[in-house]
Design a protein around this motif. Structure first.
Motif, PDB file in Angstrom:
ATOM      1  N   LEU A 197       0.800  -1.217   0.000  1.00 55.06           N
ATOM      2  CA  LEU A 197       0.000   0.000   0.000  1.00 55.06           C
ATOM      3  C   LEU A 197       0.839   1.275   0.000  1.00 55.06           C
TER       4      LEU A 197
ATOM      5  N   HIS B 126       0.251   5.113   0.805  1.00 54.22           N
ATOM      6  CA  HIS B 126      -0.740   5.979   1.449  1.00 54.22           C
ATOM      7  C   HIS B 126      -0.667   7.379   0.877  1.00 54.22           C
ATOM      8  N   TRP B 127      -1.836   7.986   0.707  1.00 51.88           N
ATOM      9  CA  TRP B 127      -1.867   9.296   0.063  1.00 51.88           C
ATOM     10  C   TRP B 127      -2.896  10.204   0.700  1.00 51.88           C
ATOM     11  N   GLU B 128      -2.747  11.498   0.413  1.00 57.00           N
ATOM     12  CA  GLU B 128      -3.811  12.454   0.715  1.00 57.00           C
ATOM     13  C   GLU B 128      -3.937  13.385  -0.472  1.00 57.00           C
TER      14      GLU B 128
ATOM     15  N   ASN C 225      -8.058  11.087   2.014  1.00 57.42           N
ATOM     16  CA  ASN C 225      -6.839  10.288   2.002  1.00 57.42           C
ATOM     17  C   ASN C 225      -7.203   8.824   1.875  1.00 57.42           C
TER      18      ASN C 225
ATOM     19  N   SER D 182      -5.366   4.639   0.555  1.00 57.62           N
ATOM     20  CA  SER D 182      -4.219   3.801   0.256  1.00 57.62           C
ATOM     21  C   SER D 182      -4.390   3.178  -1.118  1.00 57.62           C
TER      22      SER D 182
END
Length: 536
Positions: A197, A199-201, A207, A209
């Motif tokens: 994964l 992870h992002w925003e 946000n 994954s």
RNA sequence: GGGCCUGUAGCUCAGUCAGGUAGAGCGUCGGACUUUUAAUCCGAUGGUCGCGGGUUCGAACCCCGUCAGGCCCGCCA
């Protein structure tokens, strides 16, 4: 040796099995520039097969690439899709707005929309690649293993790109672009990574994954390309000069692919195709000729010859006017030659030998079917253009060709060529100098310079033409008859006078068939106006 | 700024990697032929190989420099 054979020979030193790859982003209308990408690869593949190698020829459709902007041909509704993947958004309808219905019912995407006509052009041209849909490949997990290496070794890859391209990457750069909450590849920031994964925003305040094994995002272009080489096993790829420059994506790619545990493919950089007088092909500038349109003008073999005869590093100017005539006539000449016999001559200098070999190679590559002897239509473009303009019906064209012995039977190939010729004549590409025009007013300048002899011929000619039956046969008899009672220096002067009066030029196509299609009174009165000029 | 490609006959280019008499096609010109007169056939014409140096017995080709055009170092075939 032909350039494709040189590339094949080089491949043969590296092994017997090869994957020759090509790739295009379906972001808009395809044009003949894209044809060079595919044909260059196709020709290398053909040459390699001819050399006995086992070759897989692949066309990667870069449907995982994002829509970069709302192009001119797109409606404002596409604003919402900027940054989204081309294989995941609806196709534009004629009015430029998204075709939601087909998208939802058939899964008909933006990428499909632009790809389909190109594929049908490829079919006509005799190119049969194995298609690899990039977005689908991501979703199926084909990129999974290499994406993991890329993410695990993000620092090494960052170092590589920064060192070679000389460009500084932002601190939050990461070798995986996740899809944001709206399915876009932009407006999103990576904030962590735990395989599988990322992870992002995003800028919408969301946000999440992204699973790198399931295509919930993609590798950035400079890594995407070497990763493709890796999982597909590409051993040879031809690409445009934009990728080929130092610091460009090939120079970073060849190192990144080693980080991913694979060998870089043998490169071949090709130049761009421009439209004569209009600069480089650019969809946004509107100066494109699509593969489909090009095929309406020229048969596929001739389009192939255009690519085959030019070495890849030579820029090609595609000329839809007189250049096409020259190209087509060159094709006819080449197809009539017996290269084997020419090469058997022991007296040839090295230079002459190379020239013959290259011509033979180009013709081998021009055939739409590998291994097929190219066929001569036995009629030049020039001649056919003439016939197509002067004969209303196809039957008359064939009769003329049969009568002259140029053609024994009408093959489907000839019919095909005539159809394209008629299309070309009606198009704006057809050059004026090929167009047959009978003057509506006499050309005063020309007529005034007539000498006594020419004047006499004109008078006699006018009489003959006004008295004869208005048929091809009688007209063609009438023209030479006009000088019979005159002591002229050359018998061809009758034709010269006729051309000057009717067309304003000294030479031209056969007059009788053209005149017989016209109105007798108009022709005669045109000649009479010429006489008036001389009398005044 | 860094780098890549190109420059050879009027035009399009081969020949440069493996240095050895400057090559093709088109065009042009001339001729032949002809109720296929934009065809066909035959012949001729044509270049200080961008420029300057170097290496060499010998350079279009290798090396250094230089000029011109195109392109790349966000994206594009």
């Amino acid at each position: 040796m032909h350039w494709a054979d040189v590339a094949a020979q080089s491949l043969s030193h590296k092994g017997d099995k090869h994957v020759v790859s090509t790739g295009i982003t379906p972001s808009g209308e395809f044009h003949i520039g894209h044809l060079r990408e595919i044909l260059t690869g196709d020709m290398i593949a053909r040459a390699a097969r001819d050399a006995g190698l086992d070759v897989d020829f692949v066309f990667v459709i870069d449907s995982a690439d994002p829509l970069r902007k709302v192009y001119d041909f797109l409606g404002p509704e596409y604003e919402q899709f900027v940054g989204n993947q081309l294989g995941a958004i609806p196709a534009p309808k004629d009015d430029g707005n998204p075709d939601w219905e087909r998208f939802e019912n058939e899964g008909w995407t933006y990428a499909n929309h632009f790809l389909e006509p190109f594929l049908s052009a490829l079919h006509q041209i005799g190119v049969q690649p194995r298609l690899v849909d990039n977005l689908e490949s991501y979703r199926k997990g084909n990129f999974a293993a290499l994406s993991k290496i890329a993410c695990d070794r993000a620092d090494d890859i960052r170092e590589c790109i920064e060192r070679i391209s000389g460009r500084e990457l932002p601190d939050d750069w990461f070798p995986w672009s996740p899809l944001n909450s709206k399915g876009g590849l932009d407006k999103v920031r990576v904030i962590g990574y735990e395989y599988p994964l990322v992870h992002w925003e995003d800028e919408y305040g969301q946000n999440g994954s992204s699973d790198i094994t399931k295509g919930e995002g993609k590798l950035p272009w400079r890594i995407d390309w070497p990763a493709k080489w890796g999982w597909i096993g590409v051993t040879c790829e031809a690409f445009g000069k934009d990728h080929g420059a130092a610091g460009g994506s090939y120079s970073t790619g060849r190192e990144i692919v080693e980080i991913l545990g694979h060998k870089p493919p043998q490169p071949l950089v090709y130049e761009w195709i421009s439209l004569k007088g209009k600069g480089a092909m650019s969809s946004s500038a509107g100066n494109t000729v699509g593969p489909i349109e090009a095929l309406q003008l020229v048969p596929p073999e001739i389009l192939r010859l255009l690519i085959a005869k030019s070495k890849p590093n030579k820029a090609i100017e595609f000329d839809t006017g007189m250049g096409l005539v020259t190209l087509a006539d060159e094709y006819e000449r080449l197809s009539a030659r017996d290269f084997e016999q020419e090469l058997a001559n022991q007296e040839l200098s090295r230079r002459q030998r190379v020239q013959i070999e290259d011509a033979a190679g180009a013709m081998r590559m021009a055939s739409t079917i590998s291994g097929n002897q190219v066929q001569s239509a036995a009629v030049t473009f020039r001649h056919l253009a003439l016939l197509a303009q002067t004969k209303k019906s196809d039957e008359d064209v064939w009769r003329s060709l049969k009568d002259s012995g140029a053609v024994l039977t009408v093959t489907p190939q000839l019919q095909d060529r005539l159809d394209r010729m008629r299309y070309w004549i009606q198009s704006s590409h057809f050059p004026d100098e090929m167009r047959i025009k009978i003057l509506s007013q006499p050309s005063v300048d020309v007529i005034q310079h007539f000498n006594k002899e020419e004047e006499d011929i004109l008078r006699a000619l006018t009489v003959e033409l006004s008295n004869c039956q208005w048929t091809k046969k009688d007209i063609s008899a009438a023209i030479p008859r006009s000088i019979e009672s005159l002591a002229v220096s050359h018998k061809w002067l009758a034709y010269k006078v006729a051309y000057l009066c009717l067309m304003g030029v000294e030479k031209g196509p056969r007059l009788a068939p053209i005149l017989s299609e016209m109105n007798q009174n108009e022709i005669v009165s045109l000649l009479e106006s010429c006489i008036k000029i001389l009398d005044s």
